[in-house]
Design an enzyme around this catalytic site. Structure first.
Site, short mmCIF file in Angstrom:
data_model
loop_
_atom_site.label_atom_id
_atom_site.label_comp_id
_atom_site.label_asym_id
_atom_site.label_seq_id
_atom_site.Cartn_x
_atom_site.Cartn_y
_atom_site.Cartn_z
N HIS A 158 -29.04 9.31 -10.32
CA HIS A 158 -28.44 9.36 -11.66
C HIS A 158 -28.04 10.79 -11.99
CE1 HIS A 158 -27.66 8.45 -15.84
NE2 HIS A 158 -28.36 9.53 -16.14
N MET A 177 -3.54 -3.53 9.80
CA MET A 177 -3.04 -2.27 10.35
C MET A 177 -3.74 -1.11 9.64
SD MET A 177 1.00 -2.85 10.93
CE MET A 177 1.63 -3.68 12.38
N VAL A 196 0.82 -1.22 0.00
CA VAL A 196 0.00 0.00 0.00
C VAL A 196 0.85 1.27 0.00
CG1 VAL A 196 -2.13 0.90 0.95
CG2 VAL A 196 -1.42 -1.37 1.55
P1 FAD Z 1 -0.71 4.94 15.84
O1 FAD Z 1 -1.48 5.78 14.90
O2 FAD Z 1 0.61 4.45 15.42
O3 FAD Z 1 -0.55 5.80 17.17
C1 FAD Z 1 0.19 5.35 18.25
C2 FAD Z 1 0.58 6.55 19.10
O4 FAD Z 1 1.12 6.07 20.34
C3 FAD Z 1 1.68 7.41 18.48
O5 FAD Z 1 1.35 8.77 18.59
C4 FAD Z 1 2.92 7.10 19.33
O6 FAD Z 1 3.80 8.21 19.44
C5 FAD Z 1 2.26 6.84 20.67
N1 FAD Z 1 3.07 6.03 21.60
C6 FAD Z 1 3.76 4.89 21.37
N2 FAD Z 1 4.29 4.41 22.52
C7 FAD Z 1 3.91 5.28 23.49
C8 FAD Z 1 4.11 5.31 24.88
N3 FAD Z 1 4.78 4.36 25.54
N4 FAD Z 1 3.61 6.36 25.57
C9 FAD Z 1 2.91 7.34 24.95
N5 FAD Z 1 2.66 7.34 23.62
C10 FAD Z 1 3.15 6.32 22.92
N6 FAD Z 1 -4.65 3.41 7.49
C11 FAD Z 1 -5.86 3.63 6.95
O7 FAD Z 1 -6.86 3.11 7.45
N7 FAD Z 1 -6.02 4.44 5.86
C12 FAD Z 1 -4.97 5.04 5.27
O8 FAD Z 1 -5.13 5.76 4.29
C13 FAD Z 1 -3.68 4.82 5.80
N8 FAD Z 1 -2.60 5.40 5.24
C14 FAD Z 1 -1.37 5.19 5.80
C15 FAD Z 1 -0.27 5.77 5.17
C16 FAD Z 1 0.99 5.56 5.69
C17 FAD Z 1 2.17 6.20 5.02
C18 FAD Z 1 1.16 4.79 6.87
C19 FAD Z 1 2.50 4.60 7.48
C20 FAD Z 1 0.07 4.21 7.49
C21 FAD Z 1 -1.21 4.38 6.94
N9 FAD Z 1 -2.33 3.79 7.49
C22 FAD Z 1 -3.56 3.99 6.94
C23 FAD Z 1 -2.24 2.94 8.70
C24 FAD Z 1 -2.66 3.76 9.95
O9 FAD Z 1 -1.83 4.90 10.04
C25 FAD Z 1 -2.52 2.91 11.19
O10 FAD Z 1 -3.23 1.70 11.03
C26 FAD Z 1 -3.09 3.64 12.40
O11 FAD Z 1 -2.40 4.85 12.61
C27 FAD Z 1 -2.97 2.79 13.66
O12 FAD Z 1 -3.51 3.48 14.72
P2 FAD Z 1 -3.05 3.21 16.23
O13 FAD Z 1 -3.91 4.12 17.07
O14 FAD Z 1 -3.07 1.78 16.51
O15 FAD Z 1 -1.53 3.66 16.30
P1 NAI Z 2 2.30 -3.84 2.99
O1 NAI Z 2 2.16 -5.04 3.82
O2 NAI Z 2 1.09 -3.22 2.40
O3 NAI Z 2 3.28 -4.13 1.78
C1 NAI Z 2 4.59 -4.55 1.96
C2 NAI Z 2 5.05 -5.21 0.69
O4 NAI Z 2 6.44 -5.41 0.76
C3 NAI Z 2 4.41 -6.58 0.46
O5 NAI Z 2 3.84 -6.62 -0.81
C4 NAI Z 2 5.58 -7.55 0.64
O6 NAI Z 2 5.46 -8.70 -0.16
C5 NAI Z 2 6.75 -6.68 0.22
N1 NAI Z 2 8.04 -7.09 0.75
C6 NAI Z 2 8.33 -7.51 2.00
N2 NAI Z 2 9.65 -7.78 2.11
C7 NAI Z 2 10.21 -7.53 0.89
C8 NAI Z 2 11.53 -7.61 0.37
N3 NAI Z 2 12.55 -8.02 1.12
N4 NAI Z 2 11.74 -7.28 -0.91
C9 NAI Z 2 10.71 -6.86 -1.70
N5 NAI Z 2 9.43 -6.77 -1.26
C10 NAI Z 2 9.18 -7.09 0.03
O7 NAI Z 2 3.11 -2.80 3.91
P2 NAI Z 2 3.41 -1.27 3.72
O8 NAI Z 2 3.13 -0.83 2.33
O9 NAI Z 2 4.75 -1.05 4.31
O10 NAI Z 2 2.32 -0.60 4.66
C11 NAI Z 2 2.29 -0.92 6.06
C12 NAI Z 2 0.89 -0.92 6.59
O11 NAI Z 2 0.35 0.38 6.56
C13 NAI Z 2 -0.02 -1.80 5.77
O12 NAI Z 2 -0.28 -2.95 6.53
C14 NAI Z 2 -1.25 -1.02 5.56
O13 NAI Z 2 -2.34 -1.64 6.18
C15 NAI Z 2 -1.01 0.34 6.21
N6 NAI Z 2 -1.29 1.34 5.19
C16 NAI Z 2 -2.59 1.50 4.79
C17 NAI Z 2 -2.90 2.39 3.80
C18 NAI Z 2 -4.31 2.47 3.35
O14 NAI Z 2 -5.19 1.94 4.02
N7 NAI Z 2 -4.59 3.12 2.23
C19 NAI Z 2 -1.89 3.24 3.17
C20 NAI Z 2 -0.55 2.95 3.63
C21 NAI Z 2 -0.30 2.06 4.64
#
Ligand code: FAD
Ligand code: NAI
Length: 475
Positions: A454, A328, A193
Site C-alpha cells: 500500500h 502476432m 492496436v
Molecule cells: P519479426 O519481429 O517480424 O522478425 C522477423 C525478422 O526476420 C525480420 O528482421 C526480417 O527482416 C527477418 N527476415 C524475414 N525473412 C528473412 C529471410 N528470408 N532471411 C533472413 N531474415 C529474414 N507486439 C507486442 O507483443 N507488443 C507490442 O507492444 C507490439 N507493438 C507493435 C507495434 C507495431 C507498430 C507493430 C508493427 C508490431 C507490434 N507488435 C507488438 C508485434 C510484434 O512486433 C511482432 O509480433 C513480433 O515482432 C513478431 O516477432 P517475429 O520474431 O515473429 O518476427
Molecule cells: P489489428 O488486427 O489489431 O487491427 C486491424 C483493424 O483494422 C481491425 O479492427 C479490423 O477490423 C480493421 N480493418 C480491417 N480492414 C479494414 C477496412 N477495410 N476498413 C476499416 N477497418 C478495417 O491490426 P494492426 O493494428 O494492423 O496490428 C497488427 C498486429 O500487430 C496486431 O495483430 C497486433 O497483435 C500487433 N501489434 C501489437 C501491439 C501490442 O501488443 N501493443 C501494438 C501494435 C501492433
C-alpha cells in the site's frame, strides 16, 4: 565448403533471436540469419519489434505522453510551464537511439552466446545428408548446412487494396513512426492496436485524428465493458473514432488523401487528410525463403503450416512467431522460440496459449488475459464478476490518473480465475499478476488473500478479486 551447424534460425526478431540464445544455452552450435538493415546499411537485428514495432512505438508513446502531460496536466500538480514547444526532430532521434541500443544489445547477446550471426536473406537451397542447405545473400554468399531450421521471418503490414504504401502520404507502421512534421489532419484506417497507439501518439503531438474502423463495434477483441469505457475515454481525448464504416475508395489528390466511405448509417462521406496510416492487420512474411523448392507447406492465408509444437511438414524444420498461427505478439514469438529450442534438445518445451496477455499501450492502457464476458457467455460457463474503479484507489488519486477499472472474472463453482481485464494506469504491468495467478490456476480468493503493498495500483486487482465475492473493502 559449407559451414555446419546444429541449428540455423532464419530471422532475428523476438522469436528468432530468443530461439537462437536458448538453443545455444542447451549446448547446440547455432547460426542466426537476419536481413534487416538500418539506414546506414548496417545489420539491425530485432526484427519488426525492435526496428518498427514494439520498441519505437513505445518510445514515441512515452515522449508524446510527456508532451501532453506537460501541456495539459502538470498544472494540476502545481507546476506551471509557459510556452511548451515540440522538438519533433529530437523526439524522433531519441526513438532511433533507443532502437539502436536494442539492436546493439542483440548483437552483444549473439557474441556472448557464441551464436554465428549472418546479415542477409536466408533461403532454402536443398538438402544433404548433413541436413538442410541454406544460402545467405550476404557479401560472401555464405552456404550453411544445419540439422534443424527454425523459421522466424515474421510479418509485414497489409496494404489497402490498390493503395501501396509510399510512406509519405500513405503510411504503414514504418512511416507512421518517422514523420518529420505533425500532420494537421491524420486519417487512420483500422481501429486496432496500431491505429490506437499511433493515433494516440500523433493526437498528443497536435494532429486532428480520425479513425475509420470496419467492425460494427469498437475493439471487438476486448471485453465489451472495457471497450465501451475505452471508446468513451479516447473520444473525450479527441480521437474521432467511427465504427461500422465501409470504405469505397481512397485517392491521392496532390498532397492530400481523400477517403470516400459509407458510415454506419450508410451515409456517404468524404474525409480529406494530410497523411493516412493504414493499420488493417499484418501478413506472414515468407517471400525470400524459397520454400517451394523443399516443399514446405504454407496455408491458404500465407502462414507456414505448423502443428501445436511448431513443427512444419518437413522433418527438423520448425516455424515460430508472426509467420505461424496465433496472436502476432512479440512475447508469443519468444515463448515459441524457447519451446522449439527445448524440443530440439529433446526437452518438453511448452507454450500456454490460454495465458498470453494482450496489451494496448494507449493512455489509459488496456490489458487482459484469459476469457472475456462475451466469450464465457458463448461457452455457457457460469461465472462471477468483480470490478474495482481506479477512482477508489489511493495511489491512482496520488498519481492524478484515476481513469478505468479492473475486472476479475471467476468460475461460479470453483472460483478459478477465468479472465482479468484492466483499463487504467500501468495496466501493462498490473496484468502480470493475473497471468501468474492463471498460470497456477489460482482463484479470485487467492488474489484476495495475497498481501499487496500500500499504496499501489495493484491493490485494485486485490479489490476486484474481493468484489467477485461482493466484499471489496474500499468501494
Ligand atoms: P519479426 O519481429 O517480424 O522478425 C522477423 C525478422 O526476420 C525480420 O528482421 C526480417 O527482416 C527477418 N527476415 C524475414 N525473412 C528473412 C529471410 N528470408 N532471411 C533472413 N531474415 C529474414 N507486439 C507486442 O507483443 N507488443 C507490442 O507492444 C507490439 N507493438 C507493435 C507495434 C507495431 C507498430 C507493430 C508493427 C508490431 C507490434 N507488435 C507488438 C508485434 C510484434 O512486433 C511482432 O509480433 C513480433 O515482432 C513478431 O516477432 P517475429 O520474431 O515473429 O518476427
Ligand atoms: P489489428 O488486427 O489489431 O487491427 C486491424 C483493424 O483494422 C481491425 O479492427 C479490423 O477490423 C480493421 N480493418 C480491417 N480492414 C479494414 C477496412 N477495410 N476498413 C476499416 N477497418 C478495417 O491490426 P494492426 O493494428 O494492423 O496490428 C497488427 C498486429 O500487430 C496486431 O495483430 C497486433 O497483435 C500487433 N501489434 C501489437 C501491439 C501490442 O501488443 N501493443 C501494438 C501494435 C501492433
Amino acid at each position: 565448403m559449407s559451414k555446419q551447424f546444429d541449428v540455423v534460425v532464419i530471422g532475428a526478431g523476438p522469436g528468432g533471436y530468443i530461439a537462437a540464445i536458448r538453443a545455444s544455452q542447451l549446448g547446440m552450435s547455432v547460426a542466426c540469419v537476419d536481413a534487416w538493415s538500418n539506414h546506414l546499411g548496417e545489420a539491425a537485428p530485432g526484427g519488426t519489434c525492435t526496428n518498427v514495432g514494439c520498441i519505437p512505438s513505445k518510445a514515441l508513446l512515452q515522449s508524446s505522453e510527456h508532451f501532453e502531460q506537460a501541456g495539459s496536466h502538470f498544472k494540476d500538480h502545481g507546476i506551471d510551464i509557459d510556452n511548451i514547444s515540440l522538438n519533433l526532430k529530437k523526439l524522433i532521434s531519441r526513438k532511433e537511439t533507443v532502437v539502436k541500443q536494442n539492436n546493439e544489445g542483440i548483437l552483444y547477446l549473439f557474441k556472448k552466446n557464441n551464436i554465428s550471426f549472418f546479415h542477409g536473406f536466408g533461403s532454402f537451397s536443398g538438402q544433404t545428408e548433413g541436413g538442410w542447405c541454406i544460402k545467405i545473400n550476404d557479401s560472401s554468399n555464405t552456404d550453411i548446412i544445419a540439422k534443424h531450421v527454425v523459421i522466424a521471418t515474421g510479418s509485414s503490414a497489409r496494404e489497402f487494396p490498390n493503395l501501396p504504401f509510399d510512406e509519405k502520404l500513405v503510411l504503414s507502421n514504418d512511416g507512421a513512426l518517422r514523420l518529420d512534421s505533425v500532420p494537421k489532419k491524420l486519417g487512420v484506417i483500422g481501429g486496432g492496436v496500431i491505429g490506437l497507439e499511433m493515433g494516440s501518439v500523433w493526437r498528443r503531438l497536435g494532429s486532428n485524428v480520425t479513425v475509420l474502423e470496419a467492425m460494427p463495434n469498437f475493439l471487438m477483441s476486448a471485453d465489451s465493458q472495457i471497450a465501451r469505457e475505452a471508446l468513451k475515454v479516447f473520444t473525450k481525448q479527441g480521437l474521432d473514432i467511427q465504427v461500422g464504416v465501409n470504405i469505397d475508395s481512397i485517392k491521392i489528390i496532390g498532397d492530400s488523401v481523400s477517403i470516400n466511405y459509407k458510415d454506419s448509417k450508410d451515409v456517404h462521406k468524404e474525409l480529406i487528410v494530410d497523411k493516412l496510416i493504414v493499420s488493417i492487420g499484418r501478413l506472414p512474411y515468407t517471400d525470400k525463403l524459397n520454400y517451394s523448392l523443399v516443399g514446405l507447406k504454407v496455408d491458404d492465408k500465407g502462414f507456414i503450416g505448423v502443428d501445436a509444437d511448431c513443427r512444419t511438414n518437413l522433418p527438423n524444420v520448425w516455424a515460430i512467431g508472426d509467420v505461424v498461427r496465433g496472436p502476432m505478439l512479440a512475447h508469443k514469438a519468444e515463448e515459441e522460440g524457447v519451446a522449439v529450442a527445448e524440443r530440439i534438445a529433446g526437452q518438453h518445451g511448452h507454450v500456454n496459449f490460454d495465458t498470453i496477455p494482450s496489451v494496448i499501450y494507449t493512455s489509459p492502457e488496456i490489458a487482459w488475459v484469459g476469457k472475456n464476458e462475451q466469450q464465457l457467455k458463448q461457452d455457457g460457463r457460469d461465472f462471477r464478476v468483480g470490478t474495482f474503479p481506479f477512482l477508489a484507489n489511493g495511489r491512482a488519486r496520488a498519481l492524478g490518473d484515476t481513469t478505468g477499472f479492473v475486472k476479475v472474472i471467476a468460475d461460479t463453482k470453483t472460483d478459478e480465475v477465468l479472465g482479468v481485464h484492466i483499463i487504467g494506469p500501468m495496466a501493462s504491468e498490473l496484468i502480470s499478476e493475473a497471468v501468474t495467478i492463471m498460470e497456477f490456476r489460482g482463484s479470485a480468493e487467492d488474489i484476495a488473500r495475497i498481501c499487496h503493498a500500500h499504496p499501489t495500483l495493484s491493490e485494485s486487482l486485490k479489490e476486484a478479486a474481493l468484489a467477485v465475492d461482493k466484499r471489496s473493502l474500499n468501494f
